[in-house]
Design a protein around this motif. Structure first.
Motif, mmCIF file in Angstrom:
data_model
loop_
_atom_site.group_PDB
_atom_site.id
_atom_site.type_symbol
_atom_site.label_atom_id
_atom_site.label_comp_id
_atom_site.label_asym_id
_atom_site.label_seq_id
_atom_site.Cartn_x
_atom_site.Cartn_y
_atom_site.Cartn_z
ATOM 1 N N HIS A 1 0.829 -1.225 0.000
ATOM 2 C CA HIS A 1 0.000 0.000 0.000
ATOM 3 C C HIS A 1 0.854 1.263 0.000
ATOM 4 C CE1 HIS A 1 -4.103 -1.457 0.088
ATOM 5 N NE2 HIS A 1 -3.750 -2.400 0.972
ATOM 6 N N GLU A 2 2.111 1.141 -0.320
ATOM 7 C CA GLU A 2 2.969 2.324 -0.419
ATOM 8 C C GLU A 2 2.708 3.012 -1.759
ATOM 9 O OE1 GLU A 2 4.714 3.346 1.982
ATOM 10 O OE2 GLU A 2 5.184 1.614 3.248
ATOM 11 N N HIS A 3 2.941 4.346 -1.775
ATOM 12 C CA HIS A 3 2.790 5.119 -3.022
ATOM 13 C C HIS A 3 4.149 5.602 -3.490
ATOM 14 C CE1 HIS A 3 -1.714 6.217 -2.108
ATOM 15 N NE2 HIS A 3 -1.471 4.913 -2.147
ATOM 16 N N MET A 4 4.273 5.777 -4.781
ATOM 17 C CA MET A 4 5.555 6.234 -5.330
ATOM 18 C C MET A 4 5.957 7.597 -4.761
ATOM 19 S SD MET A 4 6.655 3.855 -7.314
ATOM 20 C CE MET A 4 7.859 4.532 -8.466
ATOM 21 N N ASP A 5 4.949 8.441 -4.429
ATOM 22 C CA ASP A 5 5.267 9.786 -3.920
ATOM 23 C C ASP A 5 5.403 9.818 -2.396
ATOM 24 O OD1 ASP A 5 2.675 9.403 -3.118
ATOM 25 O OD2 ASP A 5 1.816 11.007 -4.353
ATOM 26 N N GLY A 6 5.354 8.648 -1.774
ATOM 27 C CA GLY A 6 5.555 8.594 -0.317
ATOM 28 C C GLY A 6 4.291 8.841 0.489
ATOM 29 N N LYS A 7 3.128 8.901 -0.171
ATOM 30 C CA LYS A 7 1.901 9.196 0.562
ATOM 31 C C LYS A 7 1.121 7.934 0.929
ATOM 32 C CE LYS A 7 1.364 13.820 -1.332
ATOM 33 N NZ LYS A 7 0.612 14.706 -2.262
ATOM 34 N N ILE B 1 4.164 -3.886 -8.226
ATOM 35 C CA ILE B 1 3.324 -4.674 -9.142
ATOM 36 C C ILE B 1 2.026 -5.071 -8.457
ATOM 37 C CG2 ILE B 1 3.167 -6.924 -10.300
ATOM 38 C CD1 ILE B 1 6.194 -6.693 -10.874
ATOM 39 N N CYS B 2 2.156 -5.544 -7.222
ATOM 40 C CA CYS B 2 0.983 -6.002 -6.465
ATOM 41 C C CYS B 2 -0.001 -4.838 -6.256
ATOM 42 C CB CYS B 2 1.454 -6.566 -5.122
ATOM 43 S SG CYS B 2 0.136 -7.254 -4.129
ATOM 44 N N ALA B 3 0.541 -3.642 -6.029
ATOM 45 C CA ALA B 3 -0.317 -2.475 -5.782
ATOM 46 C C ALA B 3 -1.225 -2.201 -6.982
ATOM 47 C CB ALA B 3 0.553 -1.258 -5.484
ATOM 48 N N ILE B 4 -0.663 -2.298 -8.194
ATOM 49 C CA ILE B 4 -1.456 -2.048 -9.412
ATOM 50 C C ILE B 4 -2.505 -3.148 -9.593
ATOM 51 C CG2 ILE B 4 -1.342 -1.932 -11.934
ATOM 52 C CD1 ILE B 4 1.500 -0.716 -11.559
#
Ligand SMILES: [Fe+2]
Length: 466
Positions: A372-378, A395-398
């Motif tokens: 559940h992490e975001h690329m922008d750190g949010k 990959i799992c997040a998408i």
């Protein structure tokens, strides 16, 4: 205590003296021949020094007992016999050197055979790690054994009670193998070169030779290799074949155990994923669907097989931490309160604390904890950014997000495909890895979504069932 070679030298010396004295009145030529033979013996057996000593002993003895002592004769006799002694010694040396050379050549061939067998076993181990089935493994084994031993045919038998049943054939198949061998007959023929005509089960092979090697009988899963070739098996061949066969049968057995462990592992993962989906009943099948999408992305990226496996199992279990969350929260029809949402956000870490109790899940924990992490750190729970987030988790997040968007939820209906795609595009770069979003959109663009998901889910069920 007098050593054996000293005693022999004394006897030779006495014989030389007798020959020189010639008490029996033999002809001149005859006693010289006898003396020459004795000197040659001394030189050949104990070196040129002893040969020369014997020659000189003969010359002086003859000189001492001669009716008319002749110095020239003394020198000539001694010199001639000394030459014979030295020559004998050299002949022995040359023979010895030749033998050593041959022995060295044999040693070199022997070491080469062992190294070749080790390399072949290593290659087989590499193939096993790459994932090959038993039949392929035995085919490679048979081919390697044929090459190593210059064999015509290799037959693999598997023990079944008191008999060995034919399991695999490799080679030129010049002879028709017996489909079953008695354990008793095999026992008496193991690890030695035997003529095929002397082994009833292979009596069709009149001119060949057999080598029978077994392994693994101690754990009840014995295997037998029967190697056939034109010429007899030498000691080095047998040693090498035993060495190679023992390694390979060990690999076969380890592979069998590994497959068993893998099946158990997959059953465990499947049971756990079903437990999650059963609890969160509105998203039944979500774990499997997420796995299917994630695996498709991993395959499209051409990730190594081990990494694909990690992503497969992690995406199946990504929400395992939800088992600790109340069904009321998970299946709440309306929007969640902040407190409820905070509770939900704990599920990645709770998933890790559940799975970390089993070492077999250690490699998938980073994916579970970061999905559940975001690329922008949010995102949550660590607010990791960009490459800090494991590739598997990105990959799992998408896959997770797309599956959720395309499913009915307690508080909303499933989003249309176009809307879900747009949402992925909108969040590419901020929430999701934009490169992976592109890959995923390419995948779902190639196929009709509903058919693809159904097909992949079926495929996933089959894979898991296997
Ligand atoms: Fe989740």
């Amino acid at each position: 205590m007098m050593r054996r070679h000293h005693a022999v030298l004394v006897i030779l010396g006495a014989a030389i003296v007798i020959a020189a004295i010639n008490p029996f009145g033999l002809q001149q030529g005859l006693f010289v021949i006898i003396a020459a033979l004795l000197v040659c013996c001394a030189g050949f057996l104990y070196g040129w020094v002893n040969g020369v000593l014997m020659a000189v002993l003969f010359g002086f003895t003859k000189y001492s007992f001669a009716a008319q002592p002749d110095v020239i004769s003394l020198i000539l006799n001694s010199a001639f016999l000394s030459f014979l002694g030295v020559f004998s010694s050299m002949a022995r040396g040359a023979g010895k050197k030749e033998r050593t050379k041959r022995e060295r050549e044999n040693d070199r061939l022997f070491v080469n055979k062992i190294i070749n067998s080790m390399m072949a076993a290593h290659e087989m181990l590499y193939e096993v790690r790459s994932g090959i089935n038993r039949e392929t493994m035995l085919r490679i084994f048979g081919t390697n054994l044929s090459n190593l031993l210059d064999a015509r045919d290799v037959f693999i038998y598997k023990k079944n009670g008191e008999r060995f049943e034919l399991d695999f054939c490799a080679g030129m198949k010049k002879i028709k193998p017996s489909v079953s061998l008695s354990a008793q007959a095999v026992k008496g023929a193991l690890a030695r070169s035997i003529s095929a005509s002397g082994f009833p089960e292979f009596s069709d092979e009149k001119n060949g030779f057999l080598l029978l090697l077994s392994a693994g009988e101690e754990n009840g899963t014995g295997e037998l290799a029967v190697i056939c070739r034109e010429k007899p098996f030498e000691y080095s061949d047998i040693y090498m074949a035993e060495f190679f066969t023992a390694q390979v049968f060990m690999i076969v057995e380890n592979n069998r155990l590994f497959e068993e462990i893998k099946i158990n592992y997959e059953s465990l993962v499947q049971a756990l994923s079903l437990a999650i989906d059963t609890k969160d009943h509105e998203t039944h099948g979500h774990s499997l669907e997420t796995m299917c999408y994630a695996v498709k992305i991993a395959e499209k990226l051409g990730l190594p097989r081990e990494e694909q496996e990690r992503i497969k199992y992690a995406s199946l279990l990504h929400d395992i931490g939800k088992i600790n969350i109340s069904s009321k929260i998970l299946n709440k029809p309306g929007p969640l309160t902040d407190r409820e949402y905070d509770r939900i956000k704990k599920h990645p870490e709770e998933g890790v604390s559940i799975l970390k109790k089993l070492n077999i899940f250690s490699s998938i924990l980073p994916i579970i904890s970061h999905h559940h992490e975001h690329m922008d750190g949010k995102g949550y729970p660590f607010k990791a950014t960009g490459e800090e987030i494991p590739l598997g988790a990105r990959i799992c997040a998408i896959a997770d997000a797309y599956s959720v968007m395309r499913s009915d939820r307690p508080y909303r209906k499933a989003m249309p495909k176009e809307a879900a795609v747009e949402e992925l595009k909108r969040c590419a770069g901020s929430q999701f890895d934009s490169r992976l979003v592109d890959v995923f959109l390419e995948i779902i663009g190639d196929e009709e979504q509903e058919g693809f998901a159904a097909e992949k889910m079926d495929e996933g069920k089959i894979r898991m069932a296997n």
